[in-house]
Design a protein around this motif. Structure first.
Motif, PDB file in Angstrom:
ATOM      1  N   ARG A   1       1.334  11.109  -6.391  1.00  0.00           N
ATOM      2  CA  ARG A   1       2.183  11.587  -7.468  1.00  0.00           C
ATOM      3  C   ARG A   1       1.430  12.361  -8.469  1.00  0.00           C
ATOM      4  NH1 ARG A   1       3.291  10.578 -12.171  1.00  0.00           N
ATOM      5  NH2 ARG A   1       2.387   8.562 -12.148  1.00  0.00           N
ATOM      6  N   ILE A   2       0.100  11.896  -8.842  1.00  0.00           N
ATOM      7  CA  ILE A   2      -0.547  12.290  -9.752  1.00  0.00           C
ATOM      8  C   ILE A   2      -1.580  13.464  -9.275  1.00  0.00           C
ATOM      9  CG2 ILE A   2      -0.400  10.303 -11.321  1.00  0.00           C
ATOM     10  CD1 ILE A   2      -3.476   9.801 -10.849  1.00  0.00           C
ATOM     11  N   GLY A   3      -1.527  13.524  -8.061  1.00  0.00           N
ATOM     12  CA  GLY A   3      -2.415  14.732  -7.240  1.00  0.00           C
ATOM     13  C   GLY A   3      -3.725  14.170  -6.778  1.00  0.00           C
TER      14      GLY A   3
ATOM     15  N   LYS B   1      -3.686  14.424 -17.555  1.00  0.00           N
ATOM     16  CA  LYS B   1      -4.021  13.265 -18.412  1.00  0.00           C
ATOM     17  C   LYS B   1      -3.036  11.934 -18.129  1.00  0.00           C
ATOM     18  CE  LYS B   1      -3.795  14.761 -22.628  1.00  0.00           C
ATOM     19  NZ  LYS B   1      -3.898  15.417 -23.978  1.00  0.00           N
ATOM     20  N   GLU B   2      -3.277  11.931 -16.704  1.00  0.00           N
ATOM     21  CA  GLU B   2      -2.297  10.717 -15.747  1.00  0.00           C
ATOM     22  C   GLU B   2      -3.291   9.979 -15.062  1.00  0.00           C
ATOM     23  OE1 GLU B   2       1.812  11.857 -14.235  1.00  0.00           O
ATOM     24  OE2 GLU B   2       0.353  13.593 -13.974  1.00  0.00           O
ATOM     25  N   SER B   3      -3.067   8.690 -15.116  1.00  0.00           N
ATOM     26  CA  SER B   3      -4.002   7.603 -14.627  1.00  0.00           C
ATOM     27  C   SER B   3      -3.229   6.771 -13.494  1.00  0.00           C
ATOM     28  CB  SER B   3      -4.884   6.741 -15.180  1.00  0.00           C
ATOM     29  OG  SER B   3      -5.832   7.781 -15.725  1.00  0.00           O
ATOM     30  N   VAL B   4      -3.657   6.129 -12.496  1.00  0.00           N
ATOM     31  CA  VAL B   4      -3.125   5.036 -11.935  1.00  0.00           C
ATOM     32  C   VAL B   4      -4.148   4.084 -11.894  1.00  0.00           C
ATOM     33  CG1 VAL B   4      -2.221   4.279  -9.537  1.00  0.00           C
ATOM     34  CG2 VAL B   4      -1.459   6.465 -10.433  1.00  0.00           C
ATOM     35  N   MET B   5      -3.857   2.581 -12.124  1.00  0.00           N
ATOM     36  CA  MET B   5      -4.535   1.569 -12.065  1.00  0.00           C
ATOM     37  C   MET B   5      -4.134   0.498 -11.141  1.00  0.00           C
ATOM     38  SD  MET B   5      -6.110  -1.122 -15.110  1.00  0.00           S
ATOM     39  CE  MET B   5      -6.642   0.406 -15.911  1.00  0.00           C
TER      40      MET B   5
ATOM     41  N   THR C   1       0.682  -1.261   0.044  1.00  0.00           N
ATOM     42  CA  THR C   1       0.039   0.140   0.129  1.00  0.00           C
ATOM     43  C   THR C   1       0.825   1.152  -0.194  1.00  0.00           C
ATOM     44  OG1 THR C   1       0.035  -0.185   2.463  1.00  0.00           O
ATOM     45  CG2 THR C   1      -1.902  -1.070   0.925  1.00  0.00           C
ATOM     46  N   ASP C   2       1.905   1.184   0.566  1.00  0.00           N
ATOM     47  CA  ASP C   2       2.815   2.683   0.536  1.00  0.00           C
ATOM     48  C   ASP C   2       3.120   2.808  -0.769  1.00  0.00           C
ATOM     49  OD1 ASP C   2       2.721   2.571   3.358  1.00  0.00           O
ATOM     50  OD2 ASP C   2       4.845   1.834   3.717  1.00  0.00           O
ATOM     51  N   ARG C   3       3.564   1.955  -1.498  1.00  0.00           N
ATOM     52  CA  ARG C   3       3.923   2.154  -3.011  1.00  0.00           C
ATOM     53  C   ARG C   3       2.562   2.833  -3.745  1.00  0.00           C
ATOM     54  NH1 ARG C   3       7.827   4.231  -6.279  1.00  0.00           N
ATOM     55  NH2 ARG C   3       6.925   4.036  -8.374  1.00  0.00           N
ATOM     56  N   VAL C   4       1.712   2.231  -3.443  1.00  0.00           N
ATOM     57  CA  VAL C   4       0.171   2.641  -4.236  1.00  0.00           C
ATOM     58  C   VAL C   4      -0.101   3.743  -4.036  1.00  0.00           C
ATOM     59  CG1 VAL C   4      -2.042   2.094  -4.752  1.00  0.00           C
ATOM     60  CG2 VAL C   4      -0.562   0.323  -4.644  1.00  0.00           C
ATOM     61  N   MET C   5       0.087   4.314  -2.510  1.00  0.00           N
ATOM     62  CA  MET C   5      -0.102   5.677  -2.093  1.00  0.00           C
ATOM     63  C   MET C   5       0.963   6.781  -2.792  1.00  0.00           C
ATOM     64  SD  MET C   5      -2.385   6.058   0.285  1.00  0.00           S
ATOM     65  CE  MET C   5      -2.049   7.080   1.609  1.00  0.00           C
TER      66      MET C   5
ATOM     67  N   TYR D   1      -7.780   5.809 -10.642  1.00  0.00           N
ATOM     68  CA  TYR D   1      -7.999   7.175 -10.486  1.00  0.00           C
ATOM     69  C   TYR D   1      -7.224   7.928 -11.452  1.00  0.00           C
ATOM     70  CZ  TYR D   1     -10.111   7.145  -5.898  1.00  0.00           C
ATOM     71  OH  TYR D   1     -10.938   7.197  -4.933  1.00  0.00           O
ATOM     72  N   SER D   2      -7.553   9.041 -11.798  1.00  0.00           N
ATOM     73  CA  SER D   2      -6.974   9.890 -12.772  1.00  0.00           C
ATOM     74  C   SER D   2      -7.028  11.374 -12.405  1.00  0.00           C
ATOM     75  CB  SER D   2      -7.969   9.736 -14.252  1.00  0.00           C
ATOM     76  OG  SER D   2      -7.747   8.246 -14.645  1.00  0.00           O
ATOM     77  N   ASN D   3      -5.898  11.932 -12.904  1.00  0.00           N
ATOM     78  CA  ASN D   3      -5.711  13.478 -13.011  1.00  0.00           C
ATOM     79  C   ASN D   3      -6.223  13.912 -14.505  1.00  0.00           C
ATOM     80  OD1 ASN D   3      -5.148  16.282 -13.215  1.00  0.00           O
ATOM     81  ND2 ASN D   3      -3.710  15.820 -11.386  1.00  0.00           N
ATOM     82  N   TYR D   4      -7.341  14.379 -14.491  1.00  0.00           N
ATOM     83  CA  TYR D   4      -7.946  14.720 -15.946  1.00  0.00           C
ATOM     84  C   TYR D   4      -6.895  15.864 -16.459  1.00  0.00           C
ATOM     85  CZ  TYR D   4     -12.305  12.131 -14.910  1.00  0.00           C
ATOM     86  OH  TYR D   4     -13.125  11.225 -14.581  1.00  0.00           O
TER      87      TYR D   4
END
Length: 129
Positions: free
Chosen positions: A35-37, A67-71, A26-30, A61-64
């Motif tokens: 990082r993408i806000g 234009k970045e996402s984390v899956m 979970t730390d890495r995912v956080m 989650y995405s930062n519109y």
């Protein structure tokens, strides 16, 4: 946990995919979410979902604006559940994140986008034949 980065060139969208995620990751995912806000509250709620140590979980989650996402795909307990979780998150990314951010409404374009994301993830993990 394994991690890949993709660039969806047609839309100039960046994606980080964390998969085979265990509750101890979970730390890495956080870090990737911050990082993408993503807000602290949203990041915490999402990681709590993954941190419950249950199989077949996913978040996107995405930062519109950037234009970045984390899956994030947790560890799955069968091949079928793996496919289900991946497809579920890819559909969210294509139809609720990229489409909304860029105003894409054409269903055929969205279907191609989802397929291209799945293909590119596959190539990154397994290579091309």
């Amino acid at each position: 946990m394994k991690r890949i980065k993709l660039h969806i060139k047609r839309y100039d969208w960046y994606l980080v995919v964390c998969y085979d995620v265990k509750c101890s990751d979970t730390d890495r995912v956080m870090y990737d979410l911050y990082r993408i806000g993503i807000s602290s509250e949203d990041a915490y709620l999402s990681v709590r979902n993954i941190g419950e140590c249950k199989f077949n979980r996913g978040i996107t989650y995405s930062n519109y604006a950037t234009k970045e996402s984390v899956m994030v795909i947790s560890v799955t307990n069968s091949a079928g559940e793996s496919v289900n979780t991946w497809v579920h998150e890819i559909i969210h990314l294509a139809t609720q994140h990229i489409a909304v951010a860029l105003g894409i409404t054409d269903n055929e374009e969205l279907a191609y986008l989802g397929g291209e994301i799945a293909r590119d993830i596959y190539y990154e993990i397994y290579g091309r034949f």
